[in-house]
Motif scaffolding. Structure first.
Motif, mmCIF file in Angstrom:
data_model
loop_
_atom_site.group_PDB
_atom_site.id
_atom_site.type_symbol
_atom_site.label_atom_id
_atom_site.label_comp_id
_atom_site.label_asym_id
_atom_site.label_seq_id
_atom_site.Cartn_x
_atom_site.Cartn_y
_atom_site.Cartn_z
ATOM 1 N N UNK A 62 0.888 -1.162 0.000
ATOM 2 C CA UNK A 62 0.000 0.000 0.000
ATOM 3 C C UNK A 62 0.923 1.208 0.000
ATOM 4 N N UNK A 63 1.098 1.809 -1.165
ATOM 5 C CA UNK A 63 2.060 2.902 -1.302
ATOM 6 C C UNK A 63 1.712 4.092 -0.423
ATOM 7 N N UNK A 64 0.424 4.327 -0.200
ATOM 8 C CA UNK A 64 0.038 5.438 0.662
ATOM 9 C C UNK A 64 0.492 5.187 2.092
ATOM 10 N N UNK A 65 0.391 3.948 2.565
ATOM 11 C CA UNK A 65 0.769 3.614 3.943
ATOM 12 C C UNK A 65 2.263 3.772 4.177
ATOM 13 N N UNK A 66 3.076 3.644 3.125
ATOM 14 C CA UNK A 66 4.526 3.786 3.309
ATOM 15 C C UNK A 66 5.036 5.165 2.878
ATOM 16 N N UNK A 67 4.105 6.112 2.693
ATOM 17 C CA UNK A 67 4.490 7.498 2.474
ATOM 18 C C UNK A 67 4.499 7.980 1.040
ATOM 19 N N UNK A 68 4.174 7.110 0.083
ATOM 20 C CA UNK A 68 4.127 7.534 -1.314
ATOM 21 C C UNK A 68 2.697 7.933 -1.651
ATOM 22 N N UNK A 69 2.418 9.219 -1.529
ATOM 23 C CA UNK A 69 1.050 9.696 -1.724
ATOM 24 C C UNK A 69 0.791 10.209 -3.139
ATOM 25 N N UNK A 70 1.836 10.309 -3.940
ATOM 26 C CA UNK A 70 1.677 10.700 -5.344
ATOM 27 C C UNK A 70 2.100 9.504 -6.194
ATOM 28 N N UNK A 71 1.200 9.059 -7.029
ATOM 29 C CA UNK A 71 1.448 7.878 -7.849
ATOM 30 C C UNK A 71 1.081 8.213 -9.284
ATOM 31 N N UNK A 72 2.043 8.029 -10.180
ATOM 32 C CA UNK A 72 1.787 8.386 -11.567
ATOM 33 C C UNK A 72 2.201 7.278 -12.520
ATOM 34 N N UNK A 73 1.295 6.945 -13.419
ATOM 35 C CA UNK A 73 1.640 6.024 -14.497
ATOM 36 C C UNK A 73 2.204 6.871 -15.623
ATOM 37 N N UNK A 74 3.501 6.716 -15.857
ATOM 38 C CA UNK A 74 4.100 7.447 -16.974
ATOM 39 C C UNK A 74 3.895 6.611 -18.237
ATOM 40 N N UNK A 75 3.529 7.288 -19.307
ATOM 41 C CA UNK A 75 3.264 6.616 -20.582
ATOM 42 C C UNK A 75 4.153 7.247 -21.643
ATOM 43 N N UNK A 76 4.712 6.380 -22.509
ATOM 44 C CA UNK A 76 5.763 6.798 -23.417
ATOM 45 C C UNK A 76 5.493 6.299 -24.820
ATOM 46 N N UNK A 77 5.781 7.149 -25.785
ATOM 47 C CA UNK A 77 5.745 6.769 -27.198
ATOM 48 C C UNK A 77 7.197 6.571 -27.627
ATOM 49 N N UNK A 78 7.556 5.297 -27.779
ATOM 50 C CA UNK A 78 8.914 4.954 -28.206
ATOM 51 C C UNK A 78 8.819 4.035 -29.421
ATOM 52 N N UNK A 79 9.864 3.945 -30.212
ATOM 53 C CA UNK A 79 9.818 3.069 -31.393
ATOM 54 C C UNK A 79 9.567 1.612 -30.990
ATOM 55 N N UNK A 80 8.655 0.961 -31.694
ATOM 56 C CA UNK A 80 8.323 -0.433 -31.391
ATOM 57 C C UNK A 80 9.544 -1.339 -31.441
ATOM 58 N N UNK A 81 10.444 -1.071 -32.375
ATOM 59 C CA UNK A 81 11.614 -1.942 -32.519
ATOM 60 C C UNK A 81 12.599 -1.804 -31.357
ATOM 61 N N UNK A 82 12.445 -0.774 -30.534
ATOM 62 C CA UNK A 82 13.349 -0.567 -29.400
ATOM 63 C C UNK A 82 12.672 -0.821 -28.056
ATOM 64 N N UNK A 83 11.400 -1.211 -28.070
ATOM 65 C CA UNK A 83 10.647 -1.259 -26.809
ATOM 66 C C UNK A 83 11.186 -2.284 -25.814
ATOM 67 N N UNK A 84 11.646 -3.435 -26.287
ATOM 68 C CA UNK A 84 12.149 -4.439 -25.343
ATOM 69 C C UNK A 84 13.371 -3.917 -24.591
ATOM 70 N N UNK A 85 14.325 -3.381 -25.323
ATOM 71 C CA UNK A 85 15.540 -2.847 -24.696
ATOM 72 C C UNK A 85 15.204 -1.677 -23.773
#
Length: 161
Positions: A62-85
């Motif tokens: 529970x991230x809130x219980x351990x002091x992390x009150x801001x939680x963000x899902x970062x989303x990225x547009x990267x080349x498909x051929x490089x996504x695994x790396x």
């Protein structure tokens, strides 16, 4: 592949669906409850993982219980051929709790790499997202952050008793 559970597997799922016992040796505790050996508990869990009955065994803090009150899902547009790396590199960052590839939904949603970031404030999360942007460099074509607005109840596999 059958996903049927025998009686012991079913009782094991029921015994763990609210989480593993919070004791030093949880598999031994489950073994005692089920009347089987600890090694069999571990073998059965591994077998259910391999069969896809359960997807993972892991901590769900529970991230809130351990002091992390801001939680963000970062989303990225990267080349498909490089996504695994790139996914491996982003996922290795100590402040990224999970990172995965998701399909784009063009034209509205160009993002294909997702990385969850937690912090004590939105500013801290944004600083961490900026570090990801630096890591991705010119391979990052666009990104955004979707901040959590409420705590969602996290639960695992549920079956009736």
């Amino acid at each position: 592949m059958s996903l049927r559970l025998d009686d012991i597997d079913r009782r094991l799922v029921l015994a763990t669906q609210d989480g593993l016992p919070l004791v030093p040796r949880p598999y031994h505790e489950l073994a005692t409850q089920l009347g089987i050996a600890p090694a069999e508990v571990m073998e059965r869990l591994l077998r259910m993982l391999a069969r896809g009955v359960i997807r993972r065994i892991g901590a769900v803090p529970n991230h809130y219980a351990i002091g992390y009150t801001a939680n963000g899902m970062s989303v990225w547009d990267v080349p498909d051929e490089a996504i695994d790396e790139l996914g491996v590199r982003v996922g290795a960052l100590d402040f990224v709790t999970h990172c995965y590839h998701r399909p784009r939904r063009l034209p509205q949603w160009p993002y294909n790499l997702f990385a969850m970031v937690h912090g004590g404030s939105r500013a801290e999360v944004l600083d961490k997202v900026a570090a990801i942007a630096r890591l991705l460099g010119p391979l990052c074509r666009a990104h955004d952050v979707l901040f959590s607005t409420e705590i969602l109840k996290k639960t695992g596999l549920r079956i009736g008793g």
